[in-house]
Every structure is written in structure tokens, then in C-alpha cells.
Design a protein around this motif. Sequence first.
Motif: not given
Length: 850
Positions: A225-230
Motif C-alpha cells: 500500500x505504501x508503494x501504491x501511495x508513492x
Amino acid sequence: MLFNLPLKQTRQVDIIKPVEQAILSCYGEATLFSEIRDILDKTQKLRQNLDYDKINLSIATDPLTSENLENNLIEYLKHFSLLFKHLRFEQGDQRSPQVMFYWSDSYDHKRSSQLNSGRLELISQYYNLAISYYYQANSKIIKDTDPDRKAAYTKLRNGLWALEQLKQNIHGLSKDSISQLYDLSTYNLEFIEHAFCGLAYKALYQNMMSQVKTFGLNVVCGTIFEAAKEFTISMKAVEGMNTQYQKQIGKNILGQMLPTIQFYQIWTTVTGCLQMGIYHYGRIQEDSRGQNMGKALGFLVKAQQLISPIIDDKNAHKTFTPDQLDQLKQLNQQLSQLATEYNYKNQQIYKEQQIAQDLLPYPSLMEQIRLKPLEPDSFKKQVQGADKFSGFVSEEALQLSREIKMFVEQTRYSLEDSLRLLFDQKNQAYAENYVTYFIDMAQQKQIVQGGLPQSIQEKINYIRQRGCLNGVEKIITQAKQNSVICNQLIGQIEQSLINEQQQDQDNRNKFGAKWTRSQSIQLNQQYFNSLKDLKTKYLQAQKIDFEVMNGFEKNRDTILLAAQTDQIIIQQLPKNNINQDFVNQNAQTFGQLTSLDQQANGIIDQLKSIIQEYNLTMQQTNFTKLAVNGVNNGTPKEQIFNDSLQNVQGHIEQFNNNMNQVSEMIGNVCGIARELSNLKKQSAEQVQQSGSTNQFASAQQAIDNIDHSVVFYEQLKMHLEDQDRKVKDYVIARNIESEQLIQQLNQQQSYSQQQAQKPQQPQQPQQPLQQSGYQYPAYPTNLQYPQYPQYPQQSQGNLPQVQPQQMPYPQQQYPQQYPQQQQQQQYTYGFNPQQQQQQTYGMWGQQQKK
């Protein structure tokens, strides 16, 4: 390959010759250049080997090309950073090597910028270094194995470090100087930075999934999800570029970037939702009241709503590549199978209501695995021969040398001011006691006899030495140029402070209470107050300049006459024989009067010579070297300061002694003149007509006044340049702080939009950047600034003396070096989840205090 990122292009430049000239100009020692010649040669050779036009052809297809580029670039950056640290390469800094660095825009090589600025060189080279890390990471990612993904993760962190170095240096350049370069725009840098972060978190997720039992699926999903945010932030940046720069950059480049980032944003979001559905379904047995089936269905529905429009779109192949579509179809198939299974079991067994999307509990990222820039190990190794720069200026020594030079210049100004005041008081004393009148009577006799008196001849010779009218007009031009420069510096400093203050207020209005840093209006008052003082002096000098120029115009004809032969001058001077009998009757007294006057004038000429010798000693004394040696030897700053004044101290003492002598002689001259006045009751008309033969003395005084104007503006310019440096340091520090806080707030805002509205474990608040180590350089408010001389008034008492030993020693306040990024311990994939509560790290790995 993910997408193509072209390199910036440059042209070859000569670094060696400008560095040699700068060192000789600043230090006056050829040995300093010869000591670092090897480093310069290697730096020049390393730069010439960076053939970016050739590298661009193979960097996307040959992994060895990007690896070689990294090695060569790091070696060059280490060498050039060493030169930049000690030689600065700053635009507008006369100490700086005059090297014009050329760099093109990576997307459009026709657009370029060329500056005498080492910062442009650094940010451009760091940009290309970041691109080399991107291609190395890409070559590892496509192999799709745990070791390769781990290596890619490291390279992406190296790329983030390169971007950090770029951002730290870009704040030292004006926006106008790089406005032509779209690749250095905020949009492009945000796109690259957050794409790097997204790819790194995606690689981390995929590797952690192989050890999911160790970490826990909920923890692993935090990374995806952190990757998706970035990727979401990166996609918005690309969309911004597409809106603003599509015509300039071209549809092909942006048309390739946007779908790829969009694909990764969708893939990571859907994958995260799929795994969270599996996670909550697995928790049903251990948490029967946690509505886990409803949460699982909510995540699956969220994923289906995001991916279904793409799968159902017949034209999707025009946007995404076949491989990307295959990956999305596989995800959709898994989703469909799980959704069918979970819906059936929910209808038959659990009968829970699906959780709304805005209430879904998204997992947070563990702080121990938050991505941090990683400095390459090879960059940490010191350049061989770096110790040879020990004789160059450190910031501390540079600041001390500036203050010494300012103090020495201040003393020179005092000497000039004292001599000027001596002229004023002498002229006033001569006028009050009719000295000029009686000297004029004595000189009239010599003129009648066909000769020029010695005192007049000396004045004429002085005017001729100064170049007569042409020479004086050059001095006037110099004074006007310095005045214009001072005015420009005042406006530049004032505008910089106003712009920074307005920027701070705009952000304060935009972010409200979240804008936690100190107000600019509170921090910049010391700079505004110092500038106000200097501006007041400038305005006072402008008024005095008007009177100085009037004095010059009144004496213009006399200065023109001085250029003629002595015979022509004698013919032009008035010849009056009325008082010849009185002169003959008091020949002895007149002889004493003229002799003492000549002696006084001779000492005044010595005072001028002392000031010239003082100036010559200043030019020959390397105050920078004295400051460097003193600081390196650990000598107290006050002692360094006093030792540096030894070479000029003798001139000052001799100046004071001569001032005492000439003061006494002027008193004696006035006494003899009073005796003659008692013998001859001169009329007011005669007194008014006196001084006709002393017109050259008035012309000399007018030239001296112009000289004093030049000295004042040089002094003021030096103080303004020092103030300008301090304000630039302050503004750069505030800009870096502002950019970091804005980035932090934007990331928090973007992520919060994807979070569920449920109570979460409180995290340690981010400390305002004002408290994280940035120290703003304090302006030394007690430095003695030059007072422009006032025009003569009624004089009393003795003539002035210069007593530098009584002048206050300025208290040095040195600007703190901005803190370098501290290297924290880097966590590998195999961290211990139990350490989560032991340490808390900020966004880029800075340890926060609890």
C-alpha cells in the motif's frame, strides 16, 4: 523496461586554467595551485570521459553501461565536490573560478542553461547519477528473483540519495537560471523520486512475501500500500507535466511514462486489496466479532471496481502493453475466484454486511522498514590528496578573514576621514585668522616676479598626477558605478527577504496549523534591521554626493588650467602689487608664515603617503591565509585578529604622530597670522578678494572629496556583499526546510485519503524542521559601519586622531554549517518485528525523540 529516462547532455569545459587564475587572485600563491594540480587533472579527465551522448545509446539496453556510468560519476562527483567545497564555483563570486558549465534538458536537448555555477554542475551530474541507478534497478527487477529484487531495492535507495543531493544544491540557484530545464522542474523531480520509492516498496513487498509467516501478512501489505501511495503521487506529477509541458517535451515520452506509472498504481493497489481480503478471511476463527468477512469482501470489491473497467475495455491494449494486461488479467481472475468463494460462504455461514470502502482498515507501514536514502559506499571513501586542500579556506576561516578585511577597511576609512577633517579644520582655522589672505599677499610678489610659488606648484603637480580633468572624471565614473552596485545589492537583499517572507505566509495560509515552523517575520528582523542601517547610510551619501559634485563643477576650470604649461598658468593668475610694501616691511614674519605653512603642507602630504602605504600593505597582506593558518593552528580568534593587524599598525602610529605635529604647526601658523593682522588693519573687501592664488588648493580639495566618495561606496559595497551572503544562507536554509515540510505534509495528506477512518496506534509527531538542527547565520550587529563625513562645522579642540586600538573588536558569530544527512543504521529484509516499538524513524530514516 519500465520507461525511458534520457540523460542530460553537457559540453566539455576547461576547469584547470580558471582554477589557477582564481587561486592566484584569491591567495596570491602559485604553490597552492601546484599542490592540487594532480587532483585538478584527474577531475578534468573524469569529466571528459563522461560522454553522455554516446552513453544514451546503450544505457537502456546494456546493464554494464549504467554500472560504468555510476562508477565514473561517483568518482567525478567526489573530486568536483572537493573543489566546490574549497573553491565554491559560485556565480557572482569574484573569488570563484570562472567556469561556464553548459547543461541541456534531458527531454529536449535544444533547451539548455549555461552558468558560472558549480551548483548547476552538481545538480546535473547527480541527476544523471540517479538515472544510472534507475537503469541498474530496472535490469535487476526484470529478472524477478529475490536476490535481484534486493539488489534493485539498494540501487533505488542509492538513487534517492542522489536526488537528495540534487535538491540540497538546487536551492542555491535561482529559478530563473534553470527555468529552461524541464527535467529539473518540481513535477519531474517528484515523478522520479516517488517512482523510485514505489518500485523500491514493490520489490520489498515481493521479497517479504516469501517470508510472510515471519513478518505477518498484515505487515507485508503495509509495504504494497505504501508503494501504491508513492505511485499515486508520481502519477499526479506526470499528469502535471503532461498538462504543462506536453508541447515542449512531446507526447511520446509522457505517453510512455503515464501508462506505466498508472499500471503500477493499479497493480499495487489491487494486489494490496487482494492480500488484505485473504488476511481478514484468515482472521475469522480467531476474531469472530471483528467483522472480518465484511472487511475481506470490502477489500475485494474495492479491487474489482479499480481493475474491472480496464479488463472490460476493448481499447486497453492501446494504453497498456501485452505483458501489463496479462498481469492485470491474472489479478482479476484471482479476485473473481475469491469473491465468488467469499460471497457464497458469507451468504451461507457468516451473513456479515460488507464494510464500506471509506471504513476499510488499511495497514500502516512499519517505521523500521520505511525507505531511507542510502549513500553509496564508494562515495564515502575520501579522495586521494584531499589533505592538500588544508591551506584553502574553511567557512570559519573565510568568515574570520572577511571580518578582518572589513576591520582593516574600516580603519582605512578612518584614516581618510581624519585627513579630510584635517583639511576642513585647517581651512576653517586659516579663514578665521586671515592666514589665506597673508599667504596670498606673499605669493603675489612671486607671481609679479614671474614665478610660481612652491605651494601652488605642489597643488598643480598633484592635479596633474591625478590626470587632470580626464583622470578626475574616471574617478567620478568609478564612484557612480559603485553607487549603482550598492543600490542593486540593497534591492536584491530586500527582495530576497520579502519573497521568502511571502512564501512562508502563503504556505501558512495554505496549511494552517500544520505549518509548524517559525514565522519568517520573526526570524528575518535582524536582516531587515541591518539592511535598514546600510540603506540609511546609502541615502545620506547620495545627498552628500550632490554637494561633492557641485564642488567639482565649481573647480572644473581650475582643473582644466592645471593641464596647461606653467607659463600659461602664470599669465592666467591675477597679479596684484598693492600690498607689496607691507610684505617687504614684514619680510621676516612673512617668511616664517610661508615656511611653517609649507612644512604643514609637507606633513599633510606625508599623511597622504602613509595612507597610500597603508593601502599597499593591505593589498600585499594575505589576510585569508593568516586566518586559515590561525584557525588550523587552533589560535584564539581575537589573537588571529590582532596578529593580522601587525603589518598596518606601524602606519597607524606614524599617522597619529604626524597628526599631532601638523596640529601644532597649524596653531603656530594661525598665531603668526594674528600678529600680521594686528600690524595691518585689512579691509573686508581685501579679505574677500584674498585666496585668488589658492584656487588650486580648492581644486585639490574637490578631488579629495571625490576620492572619499569612492572609498565610502567601496566600504558600503563590502558590507552589503557580506549581508547578501548571510541573507542567501538564511533563505537557502529556509527553502530547504520549507520544501521538506511541504513534501512531508503532501505525503501525509495523500496517504490519509486512502486510510480507513478507524482509531490507529498513535505515532510520534514530526518535529518542526526548525528544531531539527538548522541554525541560521546570525548577522553580527555590532560591526562598525563607516560614517560618511559631515561637512565642516565650527571646530573646537585638537585635531582628530585614529586610535584603532580603541575601536571595538567585533564579536564573531559564524554561520553554522547546514547538517549533512546523518547515516542511520540501515535495516535489511530480515528485521525483527518485535523491535517495532523500540525505535521510531521519520520519513527518511532520521530517528525521532520519544
